[in-house]
Design an enzyme around this catalytic site. Sequence first.
Site, PDB file in Angstrom:
ATOM      1  N   ARG A   1     -36.791 -64.788 -73.395  1.00 17.21           N
ATOM      2  CA  ARG A   1     -36.656 -65.516 -72.124  1.00 17.21           C
ATOM      3  C   ARG A   1     -37.358 -64.796 -70.966  1.00 17.21           C
ATOM      4  NH1 ARG A   1     -32.314 -68.896 -71.199  1.00 17.21           N
ATOM      5  NH2 ARG A   1     -31.176 -67.896 -72.889  1.00 17.21           N
TER       6      ARG A   1
ATOM      7  N   TYR B   1     -26.695 -76.571 -72.873  1.00 21.30           N
ATOM      8  CA  TYR B   1     -25.956 -75.409 -72.347  1.00 21.30           C
ATOM      9  C   TYR B   1     -25.502 -75.625 -70.905  1.00 21.30           C
ATOM     10  CZ  TYR B   1     -29.065 -73.491 -75.957  1.00 21.30           C
ATOM     11  OH  TYR B   1     -29.792 -73.268 -77.100  1.00 21.30           O
TER      12      TYR B   1
ATOM     13  N   ARG C   1     -32.231 -77.694 -72.627  1.00 21.13           N
ATOM     14  CA  ARG C   1     -31.301 -76.693 -72.074  1.00 21.13           C
ATOM     15  C   ARG C   1     -30.223 -77.278 -71.146  1.00 21.13           C
ATOM     16  NH1 ARG C   1     -32.041 -72.749 -69.526  1.00 21.13           N
ATOM     17  NH2 ARG C   1     -30.729 -71.406 -70.781  1.00 21.13           N
TER      18      ARG C   1
ATOM     19  N   TYR D   1     -37.573 -71.482 -74.575  1.00 24.76           N
ATOM     20  CA  TYR D   1     -36.654 -72.458 -75.174  1.00 24.76           C
ATOM     21  C   TYR D   1     -36.870 -73.853 -74.587  1.00 24.76           C
ATOM     22  CZ  TYR D   1     -34.711 -67.923 -76.357  1.00 24.76           C
ATOM     23  OH  TYR D   1     -34.575 -66.633 -76.794  1.00 24.76           O
TER      24      TYR D   1
ATOM     25  N   CYS E   1     -31.847 -92.455 -74.535  1.00 25.29           N
ATOM     26  CA  CYS E   1     -30.707 -93.360 -74.562  1.00 25.29           C
ATOM     27  C   CYS E   1     -29.410 -92.573 -74.782  1.00 25.29           C
ATOM     28  CB  CYS E   1     -30.944 -94.345 -75.692  1.00 25.29           C
ATOM     29  SG  CYS E   1     -30.241 -95.909 -75.335  1.00 25.29           S
ATOM     30  N   GLU E   2     -29.127 -91.654 -73.873  1.00 26.46           N
ATOM     31  CA  GLU E   2     -27.916 -90.824 -73.970  1.00 26.46           C
ATOM     32  C   GLU E   2     -27.434 -90.512 -72.562  1.00 26.46           C
ATOM     33  OE1 GLU E   2     -26.642 -88.352 -76.598  1.00 26.46           O
ATOM     34  OE2 GLU E   2     -28.043 -88.832 -78.216  1.00 26.46           O
TER      35      GLU E   2
HETATM   36  N1  LLP Z   1     -33.538 -61.362 -80.826  1.00 25.89           N
HETATM   37  C1  LLP Z   1     -32.683 -62.149 -81.517  1.00 25.89           C
HETATM   38  C2  LLP Z   1     -32.225 -61.727 -82.839  1.00 25.89           C
HETATM   39  C3  LLP Z   1     -32.248 -63.358 -80.956  1.00 25.89           C
HETATM   40  O1  LLP Z   1     -31.400 -64.124 -81.635  1.00 25.89           O
HETATM   41  C4  LLP Z   1     -32.717 -63.746 -79.671  1.00 25.89           C
HETATM   42  C5  LLP Z   1     -32.277 -65.005 -79.075  1.00 25.89           C
HETATM   43  C6  LLP Z   1     -33.621 -62.897 -78.999  1.00 25.89           C
HETATM   44  C7  LLP Z   1     -33.996 -61.703 -79.607  1.00 25.89           C
HETATM   45  C8  LLP Z   1     -34.191 -63.223 -77.653  1.00 25.89           C
HETATM   46  O2  LLP Z   1     -33.240 -63.209 -76.645  1.00 25.89           O
HETATM   47  P1  LLP Z   1     -33.695 -63.387 -75.107  1.00 25.89           P
HETATM   48  O3  LLP Z   1     -34.519 -62.194 -74.711  1.00 25.89           O
HETATM   49  O4  LLP Z   1     -34.492 -64.629 -75.030  1.00 25.89           O
HETATM   50  O5  LLP Z   1     -32.432 -63.461 -74.350  1.00 25.89           O
HETATM   51  N2  LLP Z   1     -31.860 -71.525 -76.825  1.00 25.89           N
HETATM   52  C9  LLP Z   1     -31.029 -70.713 -75.970  1.00 25.89           C
HETATM   53  C10 LLP Z   1     -31.219 -69.241 -76.231  1.00 25.89           C
HETATM   54  C11 LLP Z   1     -30.917 -68.846 -77.656  1.00 25.89           C
HETATM   55  C12 LLP Z   1     -31.153 -67.396 -77.893  1.00 25.89           C
HETATM   56  C13 LLP Z   1     -30.988 -67.067 -79.323  1.00 25.89           C
HETATM   57  N3  LLP Z   1     -31.419 -65.760 -79.657  1.00 25.89           N
HETATM   58  C14 LLP Z   1     -31.302 -71.061 -74.516  1.00 25.89           C
HETATM   59  O6  LLP Z   1     -32.135 -71.929 -74.252  1.00 25.89           O
HETATM   60  O7  LLP Z   1     -30.664 -70.518 -73.618  1.00 25.89           O
END
Ligand code: LLP
Length: 415
Positions: A280, A320, A316, A374, A346-347
């Site tokens: 992210r 969430y 998102r 994401y 349609c939701e």
């Molecule tokens: N490493 C692993 C093993 C992970 O499962 C994830 C994210 C990351 C790294 C990266 O994390 P970040 O730096 O992005 O926080 N779709 C959701 C987020 C799901 C994150 C899942 N794992 C959203 O849109 O908020």
Amino acid sequence: MDTEEYPIKHKEILLEISEKFKTPTYIYFEDILQENVQKYRDAFKNYGQFRQMYAYKANTNPAICKILKNLNVGADCVSEGELHMAKYTGVNPRDVIFTSNGKTDESIEFALNFGCTINIDGFEEIEIIDEISKRLDKKPKISFRINPEVNPHTHDKIATGVKESKFGINIRQAIEAYKLAKQKNFEILGIHCHIGSQITEIEPFIEEAEKISKIVTDLHDLGINLKFVDLGGGLGIDYPHDGNYNGLTHDDLANGIIPIIENLNKDLGYEIELILEPGRSIVGNAGILLTKVLSIKRTPYKKFINVDAGFNDLIRPAMYDAYHKILNLSNLSDGDEIFDIAGNLCESGDILGKNRKIAAKRNDVLAIFDAGAYGFSMSSNYNSTLKPAEILITKDKKVKLLRGREKFEDLLKIY
Ligand code: LLP
């Protein structure tokens, strides 16, 4: 209004893009990507062996993967598809880790042939990897994903290291897992954990680093000397942009973690490599989603701006309850009416922004901020919609089409 904000600074070019390439369209800014990588490097510069493995799940557009590879960033992959992408991008398998709680046999075979680190998620998987590697006559490079039982204080759906989570080997069983692995023909390289995403406080990271360090020391006492500690994903980001964000900075993260790892190094008598897998905070604010206003609706109860994007493009908010700032690039004035920005699926849950004070009319172009992570990677063809186009604004301000909008024929592909 912060006129330094990228979508505002690039308003003219973005409006031109919306004319030429239509909407909805994702736009990525190369210079922000680069800055985001550099921010981690600067913060962790005093720790010799620090590595970033970009979490591919956040955005696997091949051009983004290539830009990051050229900046010497590794890859955190969670599927065979992402492993293919890392290989296609030319990432050195040394810089790739394969994590998943459910690895298909094909993905394990691919990982073994590729030569990346396989991050084992459970006891049965030790046997599965042993069996497949014997069959392929390979010596797997492995680490274990440990569930450290840490509450990351984030949305429930993105908390991954609480004790009920499906991920990893529980911290109480960690030593046992390594002992079993030692009996196999494995190259045991490291330890991994990931406690969640959009984390904005330092305490969970500290708790995680301390718990993992303790395991690494215990393993050292047993004669198992690990080469790396991978603490998983990176920082949360500022979504509201209202001037009140007081989440973690890169320096906070480095100042919180490094002393713990340095203490660990004293116990070990050598410097262990420290890995983070940010997703992210690398691509989030480097991307926006452009969408066009289709119509305005004022009911006796609520007012809506109907747009041509939906949760098929950016899930998102629906999934969430995530907040994304939305700005009308065609009319930056504040407006005096409150609208919901309604997607066109349609939701009822397809609302991209709730209760926004914004002025808009048909054909105006809205920018949805912080959609680089994401966003496209979670998009779908729900309601037989077409996946949006993706465009890069390069460092020298060139507009580059990375991926064209899907066509109706793409929905007819039969294999
Ligand atoms: N490493 C692993 C093993 C992970 O499962 C994830 C994210 C990351 C790294 C990266 O994390 P970040 O730096 O992005 O926080 N779709 C959701 C987020 C799901 C994150 C899942 N794992 C959203 O849109 O908020």
